[in-house]
Design a protein around this motif. Structure first.
Motif, PDB file in Angstrom:
ATOM      1  N   LEU A  80      62.883  86.901  31.388  1.00  0.00           N
ATOM      2  CA  LEU A  80      62.838  87.131  29.939  1.00  0.00           C
ATOM      3  C   LEU A  80      63.096  85.817  29.214  1.00  0.00           C
ATOM      4  O   LEU A  80      64.109  85.161  29.458  1.00  0.00           O
ATOM      5  N   ARG A  82      64.017  83.499  25.964  1.00  0.00           N
ATOM      6  CA  ARG A  82      64.904  83.670  24.808  1.00  0.00           C
ATOM      7  C   ARG A  82      64.862  82.425  23.927  1.00  0.00           C
ATOM      8  O   ARG A  82      64.946  81.307  24.413  1.00  0.00           O
ATOM      9  N   LEU A  88      65.699  92.081  16.684  1.00  0.00           N
ATOM     10  CA  LEU A  88      66.487  93.221  16.206  1.00  0.00           C
ATOM     11  C   LEU A  88      66.272  94.496  17.006  1.00  0.00           C
ATOM     12  O   LEU A  88      66.913  95.511  16.729  1.00  0.00           O
ATOM     13  N   ALA A 145      63.827  85.940   7.791  1.00  0.00           N
ATOM     14  CA  ALA A 145      65.027  85.504   7.067  1.00  0.00           C
ATOM     15  C   ALA A 145      65.876  84.561   7.909  1.00  0.00           C
ATOM     16  O   ALA A 145      66.794  83.940   7.400  1.00  0.00           O
ATOM     17  N   THR A 146      65.556  84.447   9.195  1.00  0.00           N
ATOM     18  CA  THR A 146      66.407  83.699  10.131  1.00  0.00           C
ATOM     19  C   THR A 146      65.843  82.319  10.474  1.00  0.00           C
ATOM     20  O   THR A 146      65.999  81.849  11.604  1.00  0.00           O
ATOM     21  N   ALA A 150      65.928  81.076  14.202  1.00  0.00           N
ATOM     22  CA  ALA A 150      64.794  81.594  14.973  1.00  0.00           C
ATOM     23  C   ALA A 150      63.945  80.441  15.485  1.00  0.00           C
ATOM     24  O   ALA A 150      63.856  79.380  14.867  1.00  0.00           O
ATOM     25  N   ALA A 154      58.843  82.428  18.901  1.00  0.00           N
ATOM     26  CA  ALA A 154      59.075  83.873  18.970  1.00  0.00           C
ATOM     27  C   ALA A 154      58.595  84.568  17.706  1.00  0.00           C
ATOM     28  O   ALA A 154      59.130  84.606  16.703  1.00  0.00           O
TER      29      ALA A 154
HETATM   30  C1  LIG Z   1      69.641  88.965   9.708  1.00  0.00           C
HETATM   31  C2  LIG Z   1      68.250  88.981  10.289  1.00  0.00           C
HETATM   32  C3  LIG Z   1      67.154  88.932   9.450  1.00  0.00           C
HETATM   33  C4  LIG Z   1      65.838  88.964   9.964  1.00  0.00           C
HETATM   34  N1  LIG Z   1      64.789  88.917   9.097  1.00  0.00           N
HETATM   35  C5  LIG Z   1      63.540  88.956   9.594  1.00  0.00           C
HETATM   36  C6  LIG Z   1      62.427  88.885   8.699  1.00  0.00           C
HETATM   37  O1  LIG Z   1      62.585  88.777   7.486  1.00  0.00           O
HETATM   38  N2  LIG Z   1      61.171  88.949   9.217  1.00  0.00           N
HETATM   39  C7  LIG Z   1      60.981  89.065  10.574  1.00  0.00           C
HETATM   40  O2  LIG Z   1      59.819  89.125  11.015  1.00  0.00           O
HETATM   41  N3  LIG Z   1      62.013  89.112  11.438  1.00  0.00           N
HETATM   42  C8  LIG Z   1      63.284  89.063  10.988  1.00  0.00           C
HETATM   43  N4  LIG Z   1      64.326  89.104  11.857  1.00  0.00           N
HETATM   44  C9  LIG Z   1      64.059  89.202  13.304  1.00  0.00           C
HETATM   45  C10 LIG Z   1      64.077  87.849  14.046  1.00  0.00           C
HETATM   46  O3  LIG Z   1      64.956  86.934  13.460  1.00  0.00           O
HETATM   47  C11 LIG Z   1      62.694  87.228  14.053  1.00  0.00           C
HETATM   48  O4  LIG Z   1      61.767  88.131  14.652  1.00  0.00           O
HETATM   49  C12 LIG Z   1      62.648  85.877  14.767  1.00  0.00           C
HETATM   50  O5  LIG Z   1      61.342  85.325  14.621  1.00  0.00           O
HETATM   51  C13 LIG Z   1      62.975  85.945  16.237  1.00  0.00           C
HETATM   52  O6  LIG Z   1      63.036  84.623  16.722  1.00  0.00           O
HETATM   53  P1  LIG Z   1      64.021  84.220  17.913  1.00  0.00           P
HETATM   54  O7  LIG Z   1      63.771  82.803  18.274  1.00  0.00           O
HETATM   55  O8  LIG Z   1      65.447  84.570  17.602  1.00  0.00           O
HETATM   56  O9  LIG Z   1      63.477  85.168  19.062  1.00  0.00           O
HETATM   57  P2  LIG Z   1      64.250  85.917  20.266  1.00  0.00           P
HETATM   58  O10 LIG Z   1      65.114  86.971  19.697  1.00  0.00           O
HETATM   59  O11 LIG Z   1      64.964  84.844  21.075  1.00  0.00           O
HETATM   60  O12 LIG Z   1      63.029  86.472  21.045  1.00  0.00           O
HETATM   61  C14 LIG Z   1      62.153  87.438  20.461  1.00  0.00           C
HETATM   62  C15 LIG Z   1      61.089  87.845  21.493  1.00  0.00           C
HETATM   63  O13 LIG Z   1      60.256  86.727  21.802  1.00  0.00           O
HETATM   64  C16 LIG Z   1      60.291  86.437  23.193  1.00  0.00           C
HETATM   65  N5  LIG Z   1      60.304  84.993  23.372  1.00  0.00           N
HETATM   66  C17 LIG Z   1      61.216  84.100  22.915  1.00  0.00           C
HETATM   67  N6  LIG Z   1      60.868  82.850  23.249  1.00  0.00           N
HETATM   68  C18 LIG Z   1      59.711  82.952  23.951  1.00  0.00           C
HETATM   69  C19 LIG Z   1      58.865  82.011  24.595  1.00  0.00           C
HETATM   70  N7  LIG Z   1      59.121  80.712  24.563  1.00  0.00           N
HETATM   71  N8  LIG Z   1      57.777  82.470  25.229  1.00  0.00           N
HETATM   72  C20 LIG Z   1      57.503  83.798  25.276  1.00  0.00           C
HETATM   73  N9  LIG Z   1      58.258  84.737  24.673  1.00  0.00           N
HETATM   74  C21 LIG Z   1      59.347  84.314  24.027  1.00  0.00           C
HETATM   75  C22 LIG Z   1      61.595  87.086  23.689  1.00  0.00           C
HETATM   76  O14 LIG Z   1      61.509  87.404  25.068  1.00  0.00           O
HETATM   77  C23 LIG Z   1      61.682  88.321  22.830  1.00  0.00           C
HETATM   78  O15 LIG Z   1      60.850  89.337  23.333  1.00  0.00           O
HETATM   79  C24 LIG Z   1      65.635  89.064  11.367  1.00  0.00           C
HETATM   80  C25 LIG Z   1      66.754  89.092  12.221  1.00  0.00           C
HETATM   81  C26 LIG Z   1      68.049  89.058  11.697  1.00  0.00           C
HETATM   82  C27 LIG Z   1      69.217  89.078  12.640  1.00  0.00           C
END
Ligand SMILES: Cc1cc2nc3c(=O)[nH]c(=O)nc-3n(C[C@H](O)[C@H](O)[C@H](O)COP(=O)(O)OP(=O)(O)OC[C@H]3O[C@@H](n4cnc5c(N)ncnc54)[C@H](O)[C@@H]3O)c2cc1C
Length: 154
Positions: A80, A82, A88, A145-146, A150, A154
């Motif tokens: 997996l 990350r 969420l 929002a992140t 983020a 992803a």
């Molecule tokens: C307070 C808050 C507000 C948010 N607001 C929004 C919003 O406004 N809009 C929105 O769309 N989302 C929102 N989110 C959700 C989230 O922040 C986003 O979807 C963000 O883009 C996820 O990015 P991440 O790097 O944290 O991904 P992760 O949580 O680390 O991963 C998300 C997914 O992508 C996969 N992944 C990660 N890296 C790779 C890689 N290199 N190759 C292949 N797969 C990968 C992971 O396995 C997982 O399935 C919010 C979350 C929070 C906590």
């Protein structure tokens, strides 16, 4: 490491996590964390879900990623990826080997304003990519929002 693709062991063979950890440690330059504390830290993401992973790999580079994929395949261990771990709906926690790109593989390799292309490592923080693109009056479209945490992958 050999690139020969041998058939993986049958699914009925239970995973030997200690053997997988030992192989990962032998082949990787990055961090291999299979201790209880690290697994607990990575048991969740931005969701309410909890799934204790098999272990955590923090790759230094592409070669570490390739080796991890090959070894997990050999051991039939799920993988997996990350980024920021802010998802969420439990996307980022599972009983798998977690590949955490956020520590060493978060660079911007190239921005080509003419072609409007950016080449980045998978753990690059969205805001960092946007700040670099902004110098060329460009941006990267996803807008959660992140953006400070983020990853753009992803
Ligand atoms: C307070 C808050 C507000 C948010 N607001 C929004 C919003 O406004 N809009 C929105 O769309 N989302 C929102 N989110 C959700 C989230 O922040 C986003 O979807 C963000 O883009 C996820 O990015 P991440 O790097 O944290 O991904 P992760 O949580 O680390 O991963 C998300 C997914 O992508 C996969 N992944 C990660 N890296 C790779 C890689 N290199 N190759 C292949 N797969 C990968 C992971 O396995 C997982 O399935 C919010 C979350 C929070 C906590």
């Amino acid at each position: 490491m050999s690139q020969t693709v041998a058939p993986p062991p049958p699914r009925s063979v239970p995973l030997d996590a200690a053997a997988l950890e030992a192989s990962l440690r032998r082949h990787l330059r990055g961090e291999v964390r299979f201790d209880t504390g690290s697994r607990a830290v990575y048991a969740t993401d931005g969701s309410n879900y909890r799934q204790v992973p098999i272990g955590v790999v923090i790759p230094r580079d592409k070669e570490d990623v390739l080796a991890t994929v090959a070894l997990c395949r050999d051991h039939r261990a799920p993988l997996l990826a990350r980024g920021g771990g802010t998802s969420l709906a439990g996307q980022c926690c599972n009983a798998a080997v977690i590949l955490d790109f956020s520590k060493y593989m978060a660079g911007i390799l190239e921005i080509d304003p003419e072609r409007r292309i950016a080449r980045v490592e998978p753990g690059v923080v969205l805001d960092n990519l946007r700040a670099a693109a902004e110098k060329h009056h460009l941006t990267f479209a996803p807008d959660p929002a992140t953006t400070t945490a983020a990853r753009s992958a992803a």
